[in-house]
Design an enzyme around this catalytic site. Structure first.
Site, short mmCIF file in Angstrom:
data_model
loop_
_atom_site.label_atom_id
_atom_site.label_comp_id
_atom_site.label_asym_id
_atom_site.label_seq_id
_atom_site.Cartn_x
_atom_site.Cartn_y
_atom_site.Cartn_z
CG ASP A 41 32.20 61.07 -76.69
OD1 ASP A 41 33.40 61.17 -77.27
OD2 ASP A 41 31.32 62.01 -76.41
CG ASN A 43 38.89 57.89 -75.52
OD1 ASN A 43 37.99 57.40 -74.67
ND2 ASN A 43 39.17 57.03 -76.63
CG HIS A 58 42.33 58.46 -78.60
ND1 HIS A 58 40.97 58.59 -78.29
CD2 HIS A 58 42.84 59.37 -79.28
CE1 HIS A 58 40.51 59.57 -78.95
NE2 HIS A 58 41.73 60.33 -79.49
CG LEU A 152 31.14 39.18 -77.35
CD1 LEU A 152 29.99 39.67 -76.92
CD2 LEU A 152 32.14 39.57 -76.31
C1 FPP Z 1 35.88 59.49 -78.66
O1 FPP Z 1 36.70 60.25 -77.74
C2 FPP Z 1 36.68 58.21 -79.00
C3 FPP Z 1 37.38 57.96 -80.21
C4 FPP Z 1 37.24 58.49 -81.36
C5 FPP Z 1 38.22 56.66 -80.34
C6 FPP Z 1 37.78 55.65 -79.52
C7 FPP Z 1 39.02 54.90 -79.24
C8 FPP Z 1 39.68 53.99 -78.52
C9 FPP Z 1 38.56 53.61 -77.18
C10 FPP Z 1 40.88 53.59 -78.23
C11 FPP Z 1 41.08 52.25 -79.34
C12 FPP Z 1 41.32 52.74 -80.65
C13 FPP Z 1 40.46 52.02 -81.71
C14 FPP Z 1 40.56 52.87 -82.94
C15 FPP Z 1 39.72 50.90 -81.35
P1 FPP Z 1 36.87 61.56 -78.21
O2 FPP Z 1 38.24 61.81 -78.52
O3 FPP Z 1 35.88 62.34 -79.09
O4 FPP Z 1 36.79 62.38 -76.81
P2 FPP Z 1 36.29 63.90 -76.41
O5 FPP Z 1 34.92 63.96 -77.05
O6 FPP Z 1 36.59 63.91 -75.08
O7 FPP Z 1 37.33 64.73 -77.32
#
Ligand code: FPP
Length: 290
Positions: A41, A43, A58, A152
């Site tokens: 979480d 990003n 992301h 893994l």
């Molecule tokens: C949450 O951050 C993260 C996600 C919804 C996606 C995670 C994706 C990656 C790590 C990139 C690789 C992509 C995939 C699909 C494997 P958020 O956007 O909810 O952050 P916030 O809470 O700060 O808004």
């Protein structure tokens, strides 16, 4: 002879001598969790704090996926499950969903070689038929390509939520009851687990959540009954192997009681593997036919 080394950027995620030392120390001081689940979480917030688009957050998160997957493999973690896209994430702006899907494809292409060569088996849980066709093709291609690997198991939770999985399991079980394959008296923990998309995975020992929120957000609801939960304020794009080591150190200081008393747990720890298999044989004999 001319050297071309300067033309190549050094790989910042390689296992250093310091890493080897820390990893050996961690294996020596306590148990390495067999299954680690991560709620990636933060990003969006990470990007917004830097005046960047959420997409840039992301994109930055992919480097963390790479570093944590490598470190997990080096540490001997057998299962790593990443919450990459929840069933609720479909409600995000269309452009953000499309970007996440294209990042997923990019990640699969870029990491394929490394997964294949390093014993990483790719797996997925969730409603994969809801994913765009080209994502499904790349995803299942990569899963097929790595299916013989066993060092893994990297599971991407995609279009996944714990409630979705439980509802789906109940529907399938109800069908089997209607067909006479299962009777209601057969329903126990083990049977429920066998209907979940996580059936082949052990329950997670440790669940890590980045970016500070204190909730599970519909991740592995059934499976997390006895998981240790570790929350760090670090946002996912900044989460690196050193943060994983901190989480494992914290895990190793916890006493996992599984509903027993501290004394019972200590007694159980004194049981030798020979005694354990003897006890297991007795339990099997006593429960046979029940
Ligand atoms: C949450 O951050 C993260 C996600 C919804 C996606 C995670 C994706 C990656 C790590 C990139 C690789 C992509 C995939 C699909 C494997 P958020 O956007 O909810 O952050 P916030 O809470 O700060 O808004």
């Amino acid at each position: 002879m001319a050297s071309f080394r300067h033309l190549f950027k050094p790989d910042p995620y390689l296992q250093s001598e310091d890493d080897k030392r820390v990893q050996t120390d961690l294996s020596g001081t306590g148990q390495i969790p067999s299954h680690v689940g991560i709620i990636m979480d933060g990003n969006g917030r990470w990007a917004e704090e830097r005046g960047l688009t959420r997409g840039a957050g992301h994109q930055a998160g992919i480097a963390s996926v790479r570093d944590i997957t490598r470190a997990a493999r080096e540490l001997g973690i057998k299962y790593l499950t990443l919450y990459a896209f929840s069933t609720e994430n479909w409600r995000r702006p269309r452009k953000e969903v499309a970007l996440l899907m294209s990042l997923l494809r990019k990640m699969l292409h870029e990491e394929m070689k490394e997964m294949r060569e390093n014993g990483v088996r790719l797996n997925t849980i969730g409603q994969s038929n809801a994913l765009p066709k080209e994502v499904q093709r790349d995803l299942f291609g990569a899963i097929d390509d790595t299916s013989d690997n066993d060092r893994l198991t990297l599971t991407l939770a995609l279009s996944y939520s714990g409630r979705w999985d439980l509802v789906r399991a109940m529907q399938m079980m109800a069908l089997d009851i209607r067909r006479g394959k299962v009777s209601p008296e057969d329903i126990d923990d083990r049977l429920v687990k066998s209907y979940l998309t996580t059936a082949e995975l052990p329950d997670p020992d440790l669940i890590i959540r980045t970016s500070g929120e204190l909730r599970l957000s519909n991740f592995l609801l059934w499976e997390s009954a006895y998981s240790e939960i570790y929350v760090t304020k670090t946002a996912w794009p900044d989460f690196r192997r050193d943060d994983l080591y901190d989480a494992i150190r914290d895990f190793q200081r916890r006493e996992r009681r599984f509903g027993l008393t501290g004394n019972q747990v200590k007694k159980a720890e004194e049981i030798t593997p020979q005694q354990e298999s003897y006890i297991q044989r007795i339990v099997n004999a006593l429960t046979k036919g029940n």
